[in-house]
Scaffold this active site. Structure first.
Site, PDB file in Angstrom:
ATOM      1  N   LYS A 253     -75.221  79.780 147.579  1.00  0.00           N
ATOM      2  CA  LYS A 253     -74.927  78.348 147.629  1.00  0.00           C
ATOM      3  C   LYS A 253     -76.089  77.610 148.294  1.00  0.00           C
ATOM      4  O   LYS A 253     -76.610  78.060 149.335  1.00  0.00           O
ATOM      5  CB  LYS A 253     -73.661  78.095 148.467  1.00  0.00           C
ATOM      6  CG  LYS A 253     -72.398  78.737 147.891  1.00  0.00           C
ATOM      7  CD  LYS A 253     -71.783  77.877 146.824  1.00  0.00           C
ATOM      8  CE  LYS A 253     -70.399  78.329 146.431  1.00  0.00           C
ATOM      9  NZ  LYS A 253     -70.075  77.916 145.060  1.00  0.00           N
TER      10      LYS A 253
ATOM     11  N   GLU B 121     -76.916  77.165 138.854  1.00  0.00           N
ATOM     12  CA  GLU B 121     -75.538  76.748 138.557  1.00  0.00           C
ATOM     13  C   GLU B 121     -75.261  75.334 139.074  1.00  0.00           C
ATOM     14  O   GLU B 121     -75.514  75.042 140.246  1.00  0.00           O
ATOM     15  CB  GLU B 121     -74.575  77.758 139.198  1.00  0.00           C
ATOM     16  CG  GLU B 121     -73.109  77.486 138.927  1.00  0.00           C
ATOM     17  CD  GLU B 121     -72.201  78.607 139.456  1.00  0.00           C
ATOM     18  OE1 GLU B 121     -72.642  79.781 139.485  1.00  0.00           O
ATOM     19  OE2 GLU B 121     -71.063  78.326 139.855  1.00  0.00           O
TER      20      GLU B 121
ATOM     21  N   ASP C  32     -70.691  74.403 135.916  1.00  0.00           N
ATOM     22  CA  ASP C  32     -69.416  74.838 136.497  1.00  0.00           C
ATOM     23  C   ASP C  32     -68.496  73.615 136.585  1.00  0.00           C
ATOM     24  O   ASP C  32     -67.736  73.329 135.661  1.00  0.00           O
ATOM     25  CB  ASP C  32     -69.669  75.474 137.878  1.00  0.00           C
ATOM     26  CG  ASP C  32     -68.403  75.941 138.565  1.00  0.00           C
ATOM     27  OD1 ASP C  32     -67.307  75.688 138.053  1.00  0.00           O
ATOM     28  OD2 ASP C  32     -68.484  76.558 139.653  1.00  0.00           O
TER      29      ASP C  32
ATOM     30  N   TRP D  56     -64.747  85.912 139.936  1.00  0.00           N
ATOM     31  CA  TRP D  56     -64.738  85.636 141.378  1.00  0.00           C
ATOM     32  C   TRP D  56     -63.294  85.460 141.809  1.00  0.00           C
ATOM     33  O   TRP D  56     -62.556  84.657 141.232  1.00  0.00           O
ATOM     34  CB  TRP D  56     -65.534  84.367 141.721  1.00  0.00           C
ATOM     35  CG  TRP D  56     -65.619  84.162 143.208  1.00  0.00           C
ATOM     36  CD1 TRP D  56     -66.554  84.698 144.049  1.00  0.00           C
ATOM     37  CD2 TRP D  56     -64.726  83.401 144.039  1.00  0.00           C
ATOM     38  NE1 TRP D  56     -66.289  84.320 145.351  1.00  0.00           N
ATOM     39  CE2 TRP D  56     -65.178  83.522 145.368  1.00  0.00           C
ATOM     40  CE3 TRP D  56     -63.582  82.635 143.794  1.00  0.00           C
ATOM     41  CZ2 TRP D  56     -64.533  82.908 146.460  1.00  0.00           C
ATOM     42  CZ3 TRP D  56     -62.937  82.029 144.856  1.00  0.00           C
ATOM     43  CH2 TRP D  56     -63.412  82.165 146.169  1.00  0.00           C
TER      44      TRP D  56
ATOM     45  N   ASP E 193     -76.261  78.220 143.300  1.00  0.00           N
ATOM     46  CA  ASP E 193     -75.253  77.202 142.990  1.00  0.00           C
ATOM     47  C   ASP E 193     -75.423  75.964 143.869  1.00  0.00           C
ATOM     48  O   ASP E 193     -75.224  76.016 145.084  1.00  0.00           O
ATOM     49  CB  ASP E 193     -73.849  77.805 143.201  1.00  0.00           C
ATOM     50  CG  ASP E 193     -72.739  76.914 142.658  1.00  0.00           C
ATOM     51  OD1 ASP E 193     -73.054  75.798 142.183  1.00  0.00           O
ATOM     52  OD2 ASP E 193     -71.566  77.331 142.709  1.00  0.00           O
TER      53      ASP E 193
ATOM     54  N   LYS F  76     -63.510  77.975 135.530  1.00  0.00           N
ATOM     55  CA  LYS F  76     -62.341  78.069 136.406  1.00  0.00           C
ATOM     56  C   LYS F  76     -61.100  77.998 135.525  1.00  0.00           C
ATOM     57  O   LYS F  76     -60.925  77.018 134.773  1.00  0.00           O
ATOM     58  CB  LYS F  76     -62.313  76.904 137.412  1.00  0.00           C
ATOM     59  CG  LYS F  76     -63.579  76.781 138.274  1.00  0.00           C
ATOM     60  CD  LYS F  76     -63.659  77.853 139.334  1.00  0.00           C
ATOM     61  CE  LYS F  76     -64.919  77.791 140.158  1.00  0.00           C
ATOM     62  NZ  LYS F  76     -66.118  78.363 139.494  1.00  0.00           N
TER      63      LYS F  76
HETATM   64  C1  0XW Z   1     -67.631  80.561 144.049  1.00  0.00           C
HETATM   65  N1  0XW Z   1     -66.536  79.748 143.558  1.00  0.00           N
HETATM   66  C2  0XW Z   1     -65.982  80.364 142.377  1.00  0.00           C
HETATM   67  C3  0XW Z   1     -65.502  79.669 144.649  1.00  0.00           C
HETATM   68  C4  0XW Z   1     -65.414  78.261 145.134  1.00  0.00           C
HETATM   69  O1  0XW Z   1     -64.304  77.643 144.598  1.00  0.00           O
HETATM   70  C5  0XW Z   1     -66.648  77.609 144.626  1.00  0.00           C
HETATM   71  C6  0XW Z   1     -66.860  78.291 143.317  1.00  0.00           C
HETATM   72  C7  0XW Z   1     -68.139  77.885 142.625  1.00  0.00           C
HETATM   73  O2  0XW Z   1     -68.773  78.669 141.913  1.00  0.00           O
HETATM   74  O3  0XW Z   1     -68.523  76.728 142.704  1.00  0.00           O
HETATM   75 MG    MG Z   2     -70.052  77.082 141.073  1.00  0.00          MG
END
Ligand code: 0XW
Ligand code: MG
Length: 367
Positions: free
Chosen positions: A164, A218, A241, A320, A193, A265
């Site tokens: 991140k 990302e 994403d 994830w 990300d 997601k």
């Molecule tokens: C890593 N994740 C899947 C978990 C958090 O919700 C953030 C997310 C992402 O990739 O942004």
């Molecule tokens: Mg992400």
């Protein structure tokens, strides 16, 4: 098999370690919403939706619960046979709000799987594997410490890391990418990300300053339009994403070649059934993607893993699940667990996980 009763529960999921830090928000505790559907023949199906706070994407806990209140009464008495008919029934009661409908969709599939004696992966088209890769998400943190954790996680078997960045000086973001790469090299694939946090200018600078490091970039910027302007100006592949707000957004991103892959997601896309459409669109264009959710317990984890098992392994970026950041499991007997960076696909009928009876206390709503 008809729906007799729907119970809604709340579960607190505090973040292990105190805080989960992203460019877009810091979160310390999440509140999950569980849907329990009881049928007239005594079967019980579970679904879950758990936004990672109110800022990560345009979803929030109370929004999910308000949407559930609109949908649930209209489902009482409905037959659990055609998942498409049940989806239509939900759409007739509420426009949009896919992240709430996703919890019902999971519970429908859980019930249908139990009735037919097959795992949910079979209902989604069939598993291609019995074990899916996970990935580890390294929160925004000091470069040296992040690199140390990265090396540990790769040693523990994770085939992929997500680093991140964003919400701080470019220098630190560039340093963390270099240090993680020095620590793990080719032993893990890397995603960087930005969680919508970078300007186009910052994204271009980071790309140039990390030119020789093979990572995928990302969701660097806030909107799909900003990300689109990176095309031809950055050398790293770009994944979307947060911008994949629904099936139509994915179709647009694929048809205009904005994205080289995706972090999907399940709840944001409206549930497992709708995810099969974007999974298949990605297959047509050989696009890699993950099968994640923003947060959640064993129900969401099982949903992600069943779906991930149906994706061609060469395009599977990992599932994830929140396990590394939450304590315990909803189903202590059959938990969904990461072992050596991979997750076994539940083989029992339905989702294959059942929360311990009474563990969520009294329902917050009954329909
Ligand atoms: C890593 N994740 C899947 C978990 C958090 O919700 C953030 C997310 C992402 O990739 O942004
Ligand atoms: Mg992400």
């Amino acid at each position: 098999m008809r729906i007799d009763r729907i119970n809604i529960y709340s579960a607190q999921l505090p973040v292990k370690g105190g805080v989960y830090r992203m460019a877009s928000a810091d979160v310390e505790a999440l509140e999950s919403t569980l849907v329990e559907i009881v049928t007239n023949n005594g079967l019980v199906g579970w679904g879950e939706t758990c936004p990672i706070g109110p800022v990560y994407q345009p979803h929030h806990t109370l929004g999910a619960r308000a949407a559930i209140a609109e949908i649930a009464p209209g489902l009482i008495g409905a037959e659990i046979a055609s998942i498409r008919l049940l989806g239509k029934c939900m759409d007739e009661h509420l426009n949009g709000h896919g992240y709430a409908k996703a919890a019902f969709d999971m519970a429908f599939l859980d019930l249908l799987g139990q009735k037919l004696g097959v795992p949910v992966s079979t209902l989604l088209g069939g598993a291609l594997t019995d074990r899916v890769p996970a990935y580890y998400s390294l929160i925004v943190g000091p470069p040296d410490e992040t690199a140390r954790i990265a090396a540990d996680k790769v040693k523990a078997g994770y085939p992929r890391l997500q680093v991140k960045i964003g919400g701080r000086d470019l220098e630190e973001d560039v340093a963390v990418v270099h240090k993680v790469w020095e620590a793990v090299g080719y032993n893990a694939r890397i995603a960087v990300d930005g969680n919508r946090g970078l300007t186009v200018a910052a994204a271009i600078h980071l790309d140039r300053l990390c030119q020789s490091i093979p990572f995928v970039f990302e969701q660097p910027c806030n909107t799909m339009e900003e990300v689109a302007t990176l095309k031809g100006r950055v050398t790293h592949p770009v994944y979307l994403d947060e911008s994949t707000e629904d099936q139509n957004a994915v179709l647009r991103a694929i048809s205009t070649s904005i994205a080289d892959g995706f972090g999907f997601k399940v709840t944001r896309l409206g549930g497992l059934t709708r995810m099969t459409t974007v999974r298949d669109l990605c297959a047509i264009r050989s696009l890699p993607h993950s099968c994640d959710d923003a947060w959640g317990g064993d129900i969401i984890a099982a949903a992600c893993v069943h779906l991930a098992a149906t994706v061609e392994p060469r395009r599977m970026e990992g599932a994830w699940i929140a396990q590394e950041y939450i304590e315990g499991h909803f189903d202590a007997k059959n938990p969904v667990v990461i072992r050596q960076g991979h997750i076994a696909v539940p083989q029992r009928p339905g989702l294959g996980v059942k929360p311990e009876p009474g563990m969520f206390g009294k329902p917050i709503a009954i329909y």
